[in-house]
Design a protein around this motif. Structure first.
Motif, PDB file in Angstrom:
ATOM      1  N   ALA A  97      43.303  43.725  56.551  1.00  0.00           N
ATOM      2  CA  ALA A  97      43.321  43.665  58.016  1.00  0.00           C
ATOM      3  C   ALA A  97      44.384  42.682  58.514  1.00  0.00           C
ATOM      4  CB  ALA A  97      41.949  43.255  58.534  1.00  0.00           C
ATOM      5  N   ILE A  98      44.518  41.545  57.860  1.00  0.00           N
ATOM      6  CA  ILE A  98      45.537  40.575  58.258  1.00  0.00           C
ATOM      7  C   ILE A  98      46.930  41.142  58.027  1.00  0.00           C
ATOM      8  CG2 ILE A  98      46.499  38.291  57.752  1.00  0.00           C
ATOM      9  CD1 ILE A  98      43.611  37.401  57.107  1.00  0.00           C
ATOM     10  N   ALA A  99      47.116  41.842  56.900  1.00  0.00           N
ATOM     11  CA  ALA A  99      48.419  42.460  56.623  1.00  0.00           C
ATOM     12  C   ALA A  99      48.771  43.504  57.679  1.00  0.00           C
ATOM     13  CB  ALA A  99      48.414  43.091  55.239  1.00  0.00           C
ATOM     14  N   VAL A 100      47.780  44.274  58.116  1.00  0.00           N
ATOM     15  CA  VAL A 100      48.021  45.277  59.168  1.00  0.00           C
ATOM     16  C   VAL A 100      48.406  44.597  60.480  1.00  0.00           C
ATOM     17  CG1 VAL A 100      46.871  47.017  60.597  1.00  0.00           C
ATOM     18  CG2 VAL A 100      46.609  47.077  58.118  1.00  0.00           C
ATOM     19  N   ILE A 122      51.874  36.224  47.899  1.00  0.00           N
ATOM     20  CA  ILE A 122      51.481  35.136  46.996  1.00  0.00           C
ATOM     21  C   ILE A 122      50.127  34.573  47.406  1.00  0.00           C
ATOM     22  CG2 ILE A 122      52.052  32.769  46.290  1.00  0.00           C
ATOM     23  CD1 ILE A 122      55.020  33.672  46.444  1.00  0.00           C
ATOM     24  N   LEU A 123      49.907  34.386  48.698  1.00  0.00           N
ATOM     25  CA  LEU A 123      48.620  33.899  49.185  1.00  0.00           C
ATOM     26  C   LEU A 123      47.498  34.863  48.817  1.00  0.00           C
ATOM     27  CD1 LEU A 123      47.016  31.843  50.902  1.00  0.00           C
ATOM     28  CD2 LEU A 123      47.505  33.302  52.869  1.00  0.00           C
ATOM     29  N   THR A 124      47.744  36.161  48.947  1.00  0.00           N
ATOM     30  CA  THR A 124      46.741  37.166  48.598  1.00  0.00           C
ATOM     31  C   THR A 124      46.410  37.101  47.111  1.00  0.00           C
ATOM     32  OG1 THR A 124      47.523  38.597  50.371  1.00  0.00           O
ATOM     33  CG2 THR A 124      46.218  39.628  48.650  1.00  0.00           C
ATOM     34  N   LEU A 125      47.417  36.972  46.266  1.00  0.00           N
ATOM     35  CA  LEU A 125      47.164  36.855  44.827  1.00  0.00           C
ATOM     36  C   LEU A 125      46.339  35.611  44.496  1.00  0.00           C
ATOM     37  CD1 LEU A 125      50.574  37.954  43.301  1.00  0.00           C
ATOM     38  CD2 LEU A 125      48.398  39.172  43.216  1.00  0.00           C
ATOM     39  N   ILE A 126      46.659  34.500  45.133  1.00  0.00           N
ATOM     40  CA  ILE A 126      45.907  33.268  44.894  1.00  0.00           C
ATOM     41  C   ILE A 126      44.453  33.438  45.310  1.00  0.00           C
ATOM     42  CG2 ILE A 126      45.648  30.859  45.638  1.00  0.00           C
ATOM     43  CD1 ILE A 126      48.728  30.741  45.747  1.00  0.00           C
ATOM     44  N   VAL A 127      44.221  34.075  46.448  1.00  0.00           N
ATOM     45  CA  VAL A 127      42.851  34.304  46.926  1.00  0.00           C
ATOM     46  C   VAL A 127      42.076  35.152  45.928  1.00  0.00           C
ATOM     47  CG1 VAL A 127      41.495  35.513  48.682  1.00  0.00           C
ATOM     48  CG2 VAL A 127      43.314  33.959  49.363  1.00  0.00           C
ATOM     49  N   PHE A 128      42.687  36.213  45.408  1.00  0.00           N
ATOM     50  CA  PHE A 128      41.985  37.068  44.457  1.00  0.00           C
ATOM     51  C   PHE A 128      41.725  36.364  43.132  1.00  0.00           C
ATOM     52  CE2 PHE A 128      43.419  40.743  47.071  1.00  0.00           C
ATOM     53  CZ  PHE A 128      42.142  41.173  47.386  1.00  0.00           C
ATOM     54  N   VAL A 129      42.665  35.565  42.664  1.00  0.00           N
ATOM     55  CA  VAL A 129      42.451  34.831  41.420  1.00  0.00           C
ATOM     56  C   VAL A 129      41.314  33.835  41.580  1.00  0.00           C
ATOM     57  CG1 VAL A 129      43.493  33.124  39.865  1.00  0.00           C
ATOM     58  CG2 VAL A 129      44.771  35.161  40.533  1.00  0.00           C
ATOM     59  N   VAL A 130      41.311  33.098  42.674  1.00  0.00           N
ATOM     60  CA  VAL A 130      40.231  32.130  42.917  1.00  0.00           C
ATOM     61  C   VAL A 130      38.895  32.857  43.057  1.00  0.00           C
ATOM     62  CG1 VAL A 130      39.337  30.464  44.597  1.00  0.00           C
ATOM     63  CG2 VAL A 130      41.727  30.369  43.904  1.00  0.00           C
ATOM     64  N   THR A 131      38.879  34.005  43.723  1.00  0.00           N
ATOM     65  CA  THR A 131      37.647  34.778  43.872  1.00  0.00           C
ATOM     66  C   THR A 131      37.139  35.251  42.513  1.00  0.00           C
ATOM     67  OG1 THR A 131      38.340  35.530  46.060  1.00  0.00           O
ATOM     68  CG2 THR A 131      36.608  36.781  44.985  1.00  0.00           C
ATOM     69  N   LEU A 132      38.033  35.742  41.673  1.00  0.00           N
ATOM     70  CA  LEU A 132      37.605  36.198  40.343  1.00  0.00           C
ATOM     71  C   LEU A 132      37.122  35.055  39.472  1.00  0.00           C
ATOM     72  CD1 LEU A 132      40.355  38.844  39.557  1.00  0.00           C
ATOM     73  CD2 LEU A 132      37.936  39.264  40.054  1.00  0.00           C
ATOM     74  N   ILE A 133      37.756  33.901  39.579  1.00  0.00           N
ATOM     75  CA  ILE A 133      37.358  32.754  38.767  1.00  0.00           C
ATOM     76  C   ILE A 133      36.006  32.213  39.198  1.00  0.00           C
ATOM     77  CG2 ILE A 133      37.905  30.335  38.255  1.00  0.00           C
ATOM     78  CD1 ILE A 133      40.856  31.158  38.255  1.00  0.00           C
ATOM     79  N   THR A 134      35.753  32.157  40.489  1.00  0.00           N
ATOM     80  CA  THR A 134      34.525  31.533  40.996  1.00  0.00           C
ATOM     81  C   THR A 134      33.371  32.508  41.140  1.00  0.00           C
ATOM     82  OG1 THR A 134      35.215  31.850  43.290  1.00  0.00           O
ATOM     83  CG2 THR A 134      35.809  29.760  42.226  1.00  0.00           C
ATOM     84  N   LYS A 135      33.577  33.788  40.883  1.00  0.00           N
ATOM     85  CA  LYS A 135      32.517  34.780  41.022  1.00  0.00           C
ATOM     86  C   LYS A 135      31.518  34.615  39.872  1.00  0.00           C
ATOM     87  CE  LYS A 135      31.921  39.757  41.278  1.00  0.00           C
ATOM     88  NZ  LYS A 135      32.602  41.037  41.203  1.00  0.00           N
ATOM     89  N   PRO A 136      30.227  34.544  40.187  1.00  0.00           N
ATOM     90  CA  PRO A 136      29.230  34.431  39.116  1.00  0.00           C
ATOM     91  C   PRO A 136      29.246  35.667  38.201  1.00  0.00           C
ATOM     92  CG  PRO A 136      28.256  33.905  41.237  1.00  0.00           C
ATOM     93  CD  PRO A 136      29.637  34.437  41.508  1.00  0.00           C
ATOM     94  N   VAL A 185      58.112  36.033  54.947  1.00  0.00           N
ATOM     95  CA  VAL A 185      56.722  36.118  55.404  1.00  0.00           C
ATOM     96  C   VAL A 185      55.933  37.073  54.521  1.00  0.00           C
ATOM     97  CG1 VAL A 185      55.230  36.853  57.306  1.00  0.00           C
ATOM     98  CG2 VAL A 185      57.262  35.492  57.781  1.00  0.00           C
ATOM     99  N   ILE A 186      56.522  38.223  54.208  1.00  0.00           N
ATOM    100  CA  ILE A 186      55.842  39.204  53.358  1.00  0.00           C
ATOM    101  C   ILE A 186      55.596  38.622  51.961  1.00  0.00           C
ATOM    102  CG2 ILE A 186      56.110  41.442  52.207  1.00  0.00           C
ATOM    103  CD1 ILE A 186      57.688  42.340  54.705  1.00  0.00           C
ATOM    104  N   GLY A 187      56.582  37.971  51.414  1.00  0.00           N
ATOM    105  CA  GLY A 187      56.421  37.354  50.096  1.00  0.00           C
ATOM    106  C   GLY A 187      55.382  36.254  50.086  1.00  0.00           C
ATOM    107  N   SER A 188      55.399  35.426  51.105  1.00  0.00           N
ATOM    108  CA  SER A 188      54.421  34.343  51.191  1.00  0.00           C
ATOM    109  C   SER A 188      53.008  34.884  51.318  1.00  0.00           C
ATOM    110  CB  SER A 188      54.727  33.443  52.389  1.00  0.00           C
ATOM    111  OG  SER A 188      55.976  32.848  52.236  1.00  0.00           O
ATOM    112  N   TYR A 189      52.846  35.929  52.105  1.00  0.00           N
ATOM    113  CA  TYR A 189      51.521  36.520  52.267  1.00  0.00           C
ATOM    114  C   TYR A 189      51.068  37.181  50.962  1.00  0.00           C
ATOM    115  CZ  TYR A 189      47.512  38.855  54.168  1.00  0.00           C
ATOM    116  OH  TYR A 189      46.234  39.263  54.385  1.00  0.00           O
TER     117      TYR A 189
END
Length: 61
Positions: A10-13, A42-56, A36-40
């Protein structure tokens, strides 16, 4: 995880819509568009990695 994916999409749209309106208004894109596209991305990848790491491990959602 699906909620995170939907939120990032949604943010990308919204970002794309803003650049689309700018392009329709001026006929050109700003020079920093790809930064801006590249930064977003990279931010998206970081969010997914952190989500996968912290997911029970036993979560079924």
């Amino acid at each position: 995880m699906a909620g995170t994916l939907r939120m990032m999409l949604a943010i990308a749209v919204l970002i794309a819509a803003g650049y689309g309106i700018f392009f329709l208004w001026t006929g050109t894109l700003p020079a920093h568009t790809f930064k801006v596209i590249g930064s977003y991305g990279i931010l998206t990848l970081i969010v997914f990695v952190v989500t996968l790491i912290t997911k029970p491990a036993g979560e079924k959602h």
